[in-house]
Scaffold this active site. Sequence first.
Site, PDB file in Angstrom:
ATOM      1  N   LYS A  15       0.860  -1.185   0.000  1.00 27.85           N
ATOM      2  CA  LYS A  15       0.000   0.000   0.000  1.00 27.85           C
ATOM      3  C   LYS A  15       0.896   1.235   0.000  1.00 27.85           C
ATOM      4  O   LYS A  15       2.009   1.205   0.548  1.00 27.85           O
ATOM      5  CB  LYS A  15      -0.886  -0.041   1.253  1.00 27.85           C
ATOM      6  CG  LYS A  15      -1.965   1.017   1.336  1.00 27.85           C
ATOM      7  CD  LYS A  15      -2.827   0.782   2.588  1.00 27.85           C
ATOM      8  CE  LYS A  15      -3.902   1.816   2.788  1.00 27.85           C
ATOM      9  NZ  LYS A  15      -4.754   1.536   3.960  1.00 27.85           N
TER      10      LYS A  15
ATOM     11  N   SER B 243      -9.704   1.427   2.936  1.00 28.70           N
ATOM     12  CA  SER B 243      -8.864   2.272   2.118  1.00 28.70           C
ATOM     13  C   SER B 243      -7.791   1.519   1.329  1.00 28.70           C
ATOM     14  O   SER B 243      -7.209   2.085   0.403  1.00 28.70           O
ATOM     15  CB  SER B 243      -8.171   3.299   3.015  1.00 28.70           C
ATOM     16  OG  SER B 243      -7.325   2.650   3.947  1.00 28.70           O
TER      17      SER B 243
ATOM     18  N   SER C 213      -9.896  -1.290   6.943  1.00 30.91           N
ATOM     19  CA  SER C 213      -9.353  -1.039   5.602  1.00 30.91           C
ATOM     20  C   SER C 213      -8.705  -2.220   4.893  1.00 30.91           C
ATOM     21  O   SER C 213      -8.331  -2.101   3.732  1.00 30.91           O
ATOM     22  CB  SER C 213      -8.341   0.094   5.662  1.00 30.91           C
ATOM     23  OG  SER C 213      -9.020   1.308   5.609  1.00 30.91           O
TER      24      SER C 213
END
Length: 476
Positions: free
Chosen positions: A76, A151, A175
Amino acid sequence: MDIIKLSAVEIRKKILNKEIKCTMVVQAFINQIKKNEKYNTVLEVFDDALERAKELDAKIEKGYIGLLAGVPIIIKDNIFYKGKVCSCSSKFMEKHVASYNSTVVEKILNEGAIIIGRANMDEFAMGSSTENSAFGVTHNPLDYDRVPGGSSGGSACAVALSMCPIALGTETGGSVRQPASFCGIYGLKPTYGRISRYGIVAYASSLDQVGIFSRNVEDNALMLEVIAGHDENDSTSSHMAVESYIKNFKLQSEKISIGVPEEILKLIKNMPCEKNLLNFIDFLEKNGIKTKKISLKDIELCLPTYYILAPAEATSNLARFDGVKYTTRSENAKNLQEIYKESRSEGFGKEVKRRIMLGNFVLSSGYYDAYYKKAKRLQAKITDEFKRAFLECDYIIMPTTIGEAFKIGSKSSNPVDTYKEDIFTVTANIAGIPSLSIPFGKGENGLPLGIQIIGDVFKEKDIYRFAKFIEEKLGE
Ligand code: GLN
C-alpha cells in the site's frame, strides 16, 4: 503453467526446486499489472524489481532459501520502501520519497520477497472505497462499475486480479477486511501490536496495524510469520512470542465453540448480509461445529466511537504535513503562516480536511469531555465486553460488510453513508483484537461477501486454523 495463479507457497517451492526463476515470476506478474491498467490498481511498478529478481536468482543458485524467496509483493502507498515514492495517494505527498525502510519492508526483503509496486488507496487511508485517492478510483476486479472497498482498495484489487499473490495494506478501521470482502479474498487485521508500525504513515496510531491480503489461508499465515514480532523502533509492538503460523493447521473442530452476538443478529435484520450469515451458521453446524448466541451489548456504539477517536488522532498525526517538510509547498504563499495555510488547503483532499476538522472539534476544550473522553470510556467498555465474550466461546463471527461492493459514486454525496459501511469491521480495531475476513457466499448481484472470524488477542494462529478448516470444507 500459469505462474500468476500460483500461491506464494507454490511459487517459492517451484523457485527453490529450480522449476522456475524469480525473473520469470516477476515478469509474469508485471505483465498482469500492465494488462489490467484500466483498474487503476497500482500507482507505480518499481523499475528495479527485475534487477532484484536477477540478484535473487543468483543467490538461490548458491542455496538461499528465504521464507518469501522470489515472491512478488505489492505494498500500500503508505508503507515506506527506501528510495521509492510514498504518497499516501495524496497530491500533497506526490513527490515524497521514503528515506528508510519500514520494518515490514525490511523483514520481507530479508526473506527474499520482491516488492514490485505500490498500490492505490484512499488518501491518508481515510475512506472505505478508494474513491478518495488523489489519483483516481480503483475499480472492483469483479464489476468495473463498483468500488473495490478501501482504504487499501488497490492492494485488495491487486491480489484479486493476480497481480501478486500477497499484498500488504493497513487497517485503522476495516481497511483490509472490507476490501478483502468486496474483492472475494482473505484479509487479516492482526492484534494491535503484533506487527511493527515503524515506517507506516500514521493515521490513528492507537488503532493502526499493517494487514495482509491473500487468495488463501496459508499465504496469509506465511506473511504474518515473516512480519510479526517486537521491534525496538515501535514501542507499541508486542514482546509476545511469534508462533509458527504455517505449521500444523489441524483444528479440533468438535472442541471449538463459536459465538454469534445476538445484537448483531438484530442489527442485520433485512440487511443484504443477513441471509449469508445464517447460511454460514448452517454450514458450520453441518460440519459439526457448534455455534451459540453471545452478547456484546455495546457493539453498535463501536462506529461512533471509532469516528471520534480516529479523526482525533489523525488531526494530531497530520499536523506534520505543513508545506515545510515532507510535502509540496504552495507557490502562492508569501510568509510562514501562509506556507502552512495555503499548502495544507491546496494539498489535502476533501475527506482528509473533513477528518481534520472533525478531530479538532472533538478535541476542543468545550467538547473534549462530551466526545473524546466519552469515546475513550466506551472503548474500554467494549474491549471488556469482548474479553468476557471470549470466556464463553473461542471465536466470534459476524459479517464483514453490510452487502456487496457498492457502485462508484453512489455514496459520495453523503460521507456518513460511507462511514456506516464500517459498522462491523471497526469493532475489532476498537477492541484491538485480531480478525480475518474470509470469502463466503455471494450477494444478489453475484458479487462476493465476507465473514469475519474474530479471536481474542494474539489468537491469530487459532483464527488461521479455523479459516483453513472452512477453506478445505468449501473446496470439497
Ligand atoms: N473507513 C475507515 C475510515 O475511513 C477505515 C479506514 C482504515 O482502516 N484505514 O476511517
